[in-house]
Design an enzyme around this catalytic site. Structure first.
Site, PDB file in Angstrom:
ATOM      1  N   THR A  11       0.820  -1.213   0.000  1.00 14.53           N
ATOM      2  CA  THR A  11       0.000   0.000   0.000  1.00 14.53           C
ATOM      3  C   THR A  11       0.852   1.260   0.000  1.00 14.53           C
ATOM      4  OG1 THR A  11      -1.797  -1.144   1.096  1.00 14.53           O
ATOM      5  CG2 THR A  11      -1.792   1.227   1.309  1.00 14.53           C
ATOM      6  N   SER A  53       1.648  -7.607  -1.093  1.00 17.15           N
ATOM      7  CA  SER A  53       2.372  -8.668  -0.385  1.00 17.15           C
ATOM      8  C   SER A  53       1.494  -9.887  -0.129  1.00 17.15           C
ATOM      9  CB  SER A  53       2.955  -8.146   0.927  1.00 17.15           C
ATOM     10  OG  SER A  53       1.963  -7.973   1.906  1.00 17.15           O
ATOM     11  N   THR A  85       1.638  -4.650   4.065  1.00 14.94           N
ATOM     12  CA  THR A  85       1.479  -5.025   5.471  1.00 14.94           C
ATOM     13  C   THR A  85       0.953  -6.446   5.661  1.00 14.94           C
ATOM     14  OG1 THR A  85      -0.729  -4.035   5.454  1.00 14.94           O
ATOM     15  CG2 THR A  85       1.097  -2.654   6.242  1.00 14.94           C
ATOM     16  N   ASP A  86       0.312  -7.002   4.619  1.00 13.43           N
ATOM     17  CA  ASP A  86      -0.372  -8.283   4.821  1.00 13.43           C
ATOM     18  C   ASP A  86       0.566  -9.422   5.223  1.00 13.43           C
ATOM     19  OD1 ASP A  86      -2.583  -6.856   4.117  1.00 13.43           O
ATOM     20  OD2 ASP A  86      -3.131  -8.078   2.388  1.00 13.43           O
TER      21      ASP A  86
HETATM   22  N1  ASP Z   1      -3.024  -4.225   2.700  1.00 13.01           N
HETATM   23  C1  ASP Z   1      -1.731  -4.428   2.215  1.00 13.01           C
HETATM   24  C2  ASP Z   1      -0.776  -3.294   2.538  1.00 13.01           C
HETATM   25  O1  ASP Z   1      -1.028  -2.638   3.490  1.00 13.01           O
HETATM   26  C3  ASP Z   1      -1.601  -4.893   0.861  1.00 13.01           C
HETATM   27  C4  ASP Z   1      -0.286  -5.629   0.790  1.00 13.01           C
HETATM   28  O2  ASP Z   1       0.057  -6.328   1.710  1.00 13.01           O
HETATM   29  O3  ASP Z   1       0.413  -5.438  -0.192  1.00 13.01           O
HETATM   30  O4  ASP Z   1       0.188  -3.031   1.917  1.00 13.01           O
END
Ligand code: ASP
Length: 345
Positions: A11, A53, A85-86
């Site tokens: 993100t 991710s 973050t995932d």
């Molecule tokens: N929700 C995720 C992020 O915060 C998407 C990811 O992991 O790429 O980046």
């Protein structure tokens, strides 16, 4: 000060498309340009193809850790990794296992895209750079800087889908905070807890099963029949199963499958306390390994790496119980090691 930035997407590098969806597309140099970093910081950027991710496999994570290792060959004070973050906690855990360098390696990301009002990515990136250039962050293992918090990668998980301080330690405490652009450690004793296991991969196949009241053997048997190498059972409470899980363990062991018990509860330490009816003590006595701090996503990364390295059961127990002497090996048989680990503590 000189740092390396390994940009991987997520993100923090995403923009909003015409249909309202988000897509990772910004390169590292664009993140740096938008972050307002002090001009005396020299940033060397390496870009991996920007992606969400949630789509990363263990081999993608391994590629990111390789890029960090390459960046550390240079004369840099530290390395920052921007990541979705995932699965950030998984790649950060793999980096904690594979890298052995006192210089800080700091993961960060964002909950809001760069084009959202009150985007959090620029601040998180600045904070991560602050930590990566801080002498007080050296020798503490891989770190996560997110929402003002600075956390050890080990035993930290994403606990909220939208909160700006989404990452929390499952046990232990924060390493510190970044306030007004200064890293303020709050836990001076925190050091490395993860054994150093260099190498490629991991290639071992480890599946995760989430336990629930009344869970039977269906998924455990399916994993055994599928020939997995290891299994993470997200037990209830402090690491409990039930009579069916207990009954499945001898067959899993006979098939050469290593079973690690963790918890479906997001935080708090685990302990093998309950006996009879498939409690945690029963599972450990039947040969399962208790993960005292890691939750399932990171336990999977550690178990796969240990299996690849040919660790013994005693070494695996120690790796999963860093705060205490490993529990006694009880009835466990040794895994036949394809190689011997010398660096496991
Ligand atoms: N929700 C995720 C992020 O915060 C998407 C990811 O992991 O790429 O980046």
């Amino acid at each position: 000060m000189r740092i390396a930035l390994v940009a991987t997407g997520g993100t923090i590098s995403s923009v909003t498309l015409g249909d309202g969806s988000r897509s990772a597309s910004l390169q590292g140099a664009e993140l740096v340009a938008a972050s307002g970093l002090p001009s005396d910081i020299d940033v060397r950027v390496s870009d991996l193809r920007p992606r969400g991710s949630y789509s990363f496999s263990l081999s993608d994570m391994s590629e990111i850790v390789d890029a960090v290792a390459t960046a550390l060959l240079d004369e840099v004070d530290g390395v920052v990794v921007t990541h979705g973050t995932d699965t950030l906690e998984e790649t950060a855990m793999l980096a904690d296992i594979r890298l052995h360098d006192a210089r800080p390696v700091v993961f960060t990301g964002a909950q809001r895209t760069s084009d959202e009002t009150d985007a959090d990515g620029a601040r998180n990136l600045r904070d991560a750079v602050t930590v990566a250039t801080s002498p007080q962050a050296r020798g503490r293992g891989v770190l996560i800087a997110f929402g003002g918090h600075v956390l050890a990668a080990r035993a930290t998980t994403k606990t909220d889908t939208t909160a700006l301080d989404a990452f929390r330690p499952a046990v232990r405490t924060d390493i510190g905070m970044v306030r007004d652009g200064v890293f303020a450690p709050t836990n001076d004793s925190a050091g490395r807890l993860t054994p150093h296991l260099p190498g490629a991969g991991p290639a071992a196949r480890v599946e995760i099963i989430h336990a629930y009241g009344g869970m039977g053997r269906t998924l455990l048997d399916a994993c055994r029949n599928a020939g997995v190498d290891g299994l993470i059972v997200q037990g209830t409470g402090s690491g409990n199963g039930n009579p069916d899980v207990l009954a499945a363990l001898p067959e899993l062991r006979a098939a050469g499958i290593v079973t690690v018990i963790t918890s479906r509860v997001p935080s708090g330490p685990l302990a093998a306390r309950y006996s009879r009816s498939g409690g945690g003590r029963d599972l450990v006595d039947a040969g399962a390994i208790l993960s005292t701090d890691l939750r399932a996503s990171q336990a999977r990364v550690l178990l796969a790496t240990l299996l690849d390295a040919g660790a013994s059961v005693r070494e695996m127990r120690a790796a999963f119980a860093p705060d205490a002497a490993a529990s006694s090996p009880s009835t466990s048989s040794r895994i036949t090691p394809p190689s011997i680990i010398k660096e496991l503590s």
